[in-house]
Each structure stands twice: as structure tokens, then as C-alpha cells.
Design a protein around this motif. Structure first.
Motif, short mmCIF file in Angstrom:
data_model
loop_
_atom_site.label_atom_id
_atom_site.label_comp_id
_atom_site.label_asym_id
_atom_site.label_seq_id
_atom_site.Cartn_x
_atom_site.Cartn_y
_atom_site.Cartn_z
N TYR A 77 34.04 -31.28 -27.68
CA TYR A 77 34.38 -30.25 -28.67
C TYR A 77 34.14 -28.87 -28.06
CZ TYR A 77 29.32 -30.33 -29.36
OH TYR A 77 27.97 -30.30 -29.16
N PHE A 78 34.74 -27.88 -28.67
CA PHE A 78 34.57 -26.50 -28.22
C PHE A 78 33.09 -26.12 -28.33
CE2 PHE A 78 34.35 -21.93 -28.95
CZ PHE A 78 35.02 -21.48 -27.82
N GLY A 79 32.53 -25.58 -27.28
CA GLY A 79 31.13 -25.17 -27.29
C GLY A 79 30.16 -26.22 -26.80
N ILE A 80 30.67 -27.38 -26.36
CA ILE A 80 29.77 -28.45 -25.92
C ILE A 80 28.97 -28.04 -24.68
CG2 ILE A 80 31.40 -29.76 -24.48
CD1 ILE A 80 30.10 -32.28 -25.84
N SER A 81 29.59 -27.32 -23.76
CA SER A 81 28.88 -26.87 -22.56
C SER A 81 27.71 -25.96 -22.93
CB SER A 81 29.81 -26.14 -21.60
OG SER A 81 30.79 -27.01 -21.11
N ARG A 82 27.94 -25.07 -23.86
CA ARG A 82 26.88 -24.15 -24.31
C ARG A 82 25.73 -24.93 -24.96
NH1 ARG A 82 29.08 -19.38 -27.55
NH2 ARG A 82 30.44 -21.10 -27.97
N ALA A 83 26.07 -25.92 -25.77
CA ALA A 83 25.04 -26.74 -26.43
C ALA A 83 24.21 -27.49 -25.39
CB ALA A 83 25.68 -27.71 -27.41
N ILE A 84 24.86 -28.03 -24.37
CA ILE A 84 24.15 -28.75 -23.31
C ILE A 84 23.26 -27.79 -22.53
CG2 ILE A 84 24.45 -30.00 -21.13
CD1 ILE A 84 26.97 -31.29 -22.42
N ARG A 85 23.76 -26.61 -22.20
CA ARG A 85 22.96 -25.62 -21.48
C ARG A 85 21.69 -25.25 -22.27
NH1 ARG A 85 27.77 -23.31 -20.65
NH2 ARG A 85 28.62 -23.58 -18.59
N ARG A 86 21.84 -25.10 -23.58
CA ARG A 86 20.70 -24.77 -24.44
C ARG A 86 19.65 -25.89 -24.39
NH1 ARG A 86 23.02 -24.57 -29.34
NH2 ARG A 86 24.16 -22.75 -28.66
N THR A 87 20.11 -27.13 -24.46
CA THR A 87 19.19 -28.27 -24.38
C THR A 87 18.47 -28.28 -23.04
OG1 THR A 87 20.54 -29.61 -25.86
CG2 THR A 87 19.04 -30.80 -24.42
N ILE A 88 19.21 -28.06 -21.96
CA ILE A 88 18.61 -28.05 -20.62
C ILE A 88 17.57 -26.94 -20.51
CG2 ILE A 88 19.10 -27.53 -18.20
CD1 ILE A 88 21.78 -29.10 -18.63
N LYS A 89 17.91 -25.77 -20.99
CA LYS A 89 17.01 -24.61 -20.89
C LYS A 89 15.71 -24.83 -21.67
CE LYS A 89 16.71 -19.71 -21.92
NZ LYS A 89 17.30 -18.59 -22.62
N ASN A 90 15.80 -25.50 -22.81
CA ASN A 90 14.66 -25.65 -23.71
C ASN A 90 13.91 -26.97 -23.57
OD1 ASN A 90 15.15 -23.13 -24.86
ND2 ASN A 90 16.68 -24.00 -26.23
N THR A 91 14.22 -27.77 -22.54
CA THR A 91 13.62 -29.10 -22.44
C THR A 91 13.04 -29.34 -21.05
OG1 THR A 91 15.29 -29.88 -24.01
CG2 THR A 91 14.01 -31.56 -22.88
N ARG A 92 11.84 -29.85 -21.04
CA ARG A 92 11.19 -30.26 -19.79
C ARG A 92 11.08 -31.79 -19.84
NH1 ARG A 92 5.14 -28.87 -18.23
NH2 ARG A 92 5.09 -29.93 -16.23
N TRP A 93 11.95 -32.47 -19.12
CA TRP A 93 12.03 -33.93 -19.17
C TRP A 93 10.87 -34.56 -18.42
CZ3 TRP A 93 15.06 -35.48 -22.83
CH2 TRP A 93 16.15 -34.68 -23.21
N ALA A 94 10.41 -35.71 -18.89
CA ALA A 94 9.24 -36.35 -18.30
C ALA A 94 9.43 -37.84 -18.02
CB ALA A 94 8.03 -36.17 -19.22
N GLY A 95 10.59 -38.41 -18.33
CA GLY A 95 10.80 -39.82 -18.03
C GLY A 95 11.83 -40.46 -18.93
N LEU A 96 12.30 -41.62 -18.50
CA LEU A 96 13.33 -42.36 -19.23
C LEU A 96 12.95 -43.83 -19.25
CD1 LEU A 96 16.27 -42.42 -20.45
CD2 LEU A 96 17.02 -42.96 -18.13
N LYS A 97 13.11 -44.44 -20.41
CA LYS A 97 12.87 -45.88 -20.53
C LYS A 97 14.05 -46.50 -21.26
CE LYS A 97 9.82 -49.43 -22.21
NZ LYS A 97 8.45 -49.79 -22.48
N ILE A 98 14.70 -47.45 -20.61
CA ILE A 98 15.79 -48.20 -21.24
C ILE A 98 15.15 -49.33 -22.04
CG2 ILE A 98 17.86 -49.61 -20.85
CD1 ILE A 98 18.23 -46.71 -19.91
N ILE A 99 15.52 -49.43 -23.32
CA ILE A 99 14.95 -50.45 -24.19
C ILE A 99 15.82 -51.71 -24.16
CG2 ILE A 99 14.19 -51.02 -26.54
CD1 ILE A 99 12.63 -48.69 -25.23
N LYS A 100 17.12 -51.53 -24.44
CA LYS A 100 18.03 -52.68 -24.39
C LYS A 100 19.47 -52.20 -24.32
CE LYS A 100 17.87 -53.41 -29.38
NZ LYS A 100 17.52 -54.32 -30.45
N GLN A 101 20.34 -53.12 -23.92
CA GLN A 101 21.77 -52.84 -23.79
C GLN A 101 22.54 -54.03 -24.36
OE1 GLN A 101 24.25 -51.21 -20.23
NE2 GLN A 101 23.93 -53.35 -19.78
#
Length: 137
Positions: free
Chosen positions: A38-62
Motif C-alpha cells: 500500500y502507499f506509505g508502506i516504506s515509511r511505516a517500515i522505516r518508522r518501525t526500524i527506527k523505533n525498534t531494537r531487535w533482540a532475537g527470533l523464535k519460530i514456534i510452528k509452521q
């Protein structure tokens, strides 16, 4: 990172998580199903990246079918404490490639101090990523 064919939805979750950690907005947009962009998706992703300090990922199930799949996972991030982004994401196969389509946010899962750490280190949570709690910088 660049766009490359990813063989499974679970692998796509992992590459998208890495792209969030490295700020690769182009890759993140390119791995969203064309019908979900959608229009503005890049801006929304940039905002998330700027405001988030990631610390790990756990896959539960697929769960996977021929052209659709669901992956439940937790992406851990730091604020003043360790928090969770628990999600069940839907992926669709389009022109022989997997794409993120949409997701459902789920409640946080309980993590005990004595549980094995989600990162797979083999240490107890309290001796591994649990040490990050209360450290925001």
C-alpha cells in the motif's frame, strides 16, 4: 540484502527479521505480496526500524499447503525491558516465490527465567538474553 528466491515461508520469516535488524527497507517491501502493498508502506517500515531494537527470533510452528502457509513466531525487542512481537503470519506463493501476505497478532508467550533461552544458546534465559532486561542502551 537484495531479493533472492526463498525456499520456505519459515526461511522468509528469518530473512525478513534480518532485514528489519539491518534496516533493509527495499528487501522488506519486495517480500510483501504485491496485493498487500500500500502507499506509505516504506515509511511505516522505516518508522518501525527506527523505533525498534531487535533482540532475537523464535519460530514456534509452521503449517504449509501448496501455495499458502502460516508461520507462528516471536520477534523479541528491547525497550526498557525485553518485549515480544508474537504473530501468526500468512504467506502466499506467487509466481513460484513466497511472499508475506498478512498476519494476526497473538498475546505474548510466558518465558520463565529458568527456561532455555529462545536463541538456542543452551543457556537458561536468565543467564543469556534475560540479562538484557532493564538495559535499553
Amino acid at each position: 540484502m537484495g531479493k533472492k528466491t526463498v525456499e520456505t515461508p519459515e526461511r522468509l520469516v528469518k530473512t525478513r527479521y534480518t532485514a528489519y535488524c539491518h534496516g533493509d527497507v527495499g528487501y522488506l517491501v519486495s517480500t510483501i505480496h504485491p496485493g498487500a502493498r500500500y502507499f506509505g508502506i516504506s515509511r511505516a517500515i522505516r518508522r518501525t526500524i527506527k523505533n525498534t531494537r531487535w533482540a532475537g527470533l523464535k519460530i514456534i510452528k509452521q503449517s504449509m499447503e501448496e501455495n499458502s502457509a502460516f508461520v507462528e513466531y516471536i520477534a523479541f525487542h528491547l525497550t526498557s525491558e525485553l518485549e515480544q512481537f508474537h504473530e501468526k503470519a500468512r504467506f502466499l506463493k506467487y509466481k513460484d516465490e513466497w511472499y508475506f501476505a498478512d498476519s494476526e497478532t497473538l498475546p505474548p508467550m510466558s518465558i520463565s527465567r529458568n527456561d532455555p533461552c529462545y536463541c538456542g544458546s543452551g543457556k537458561k534465559f536468565k543467564k543469556c538474553h534475560g540479562t538484557l532486561i532493564g538495559k535499553s542502551d
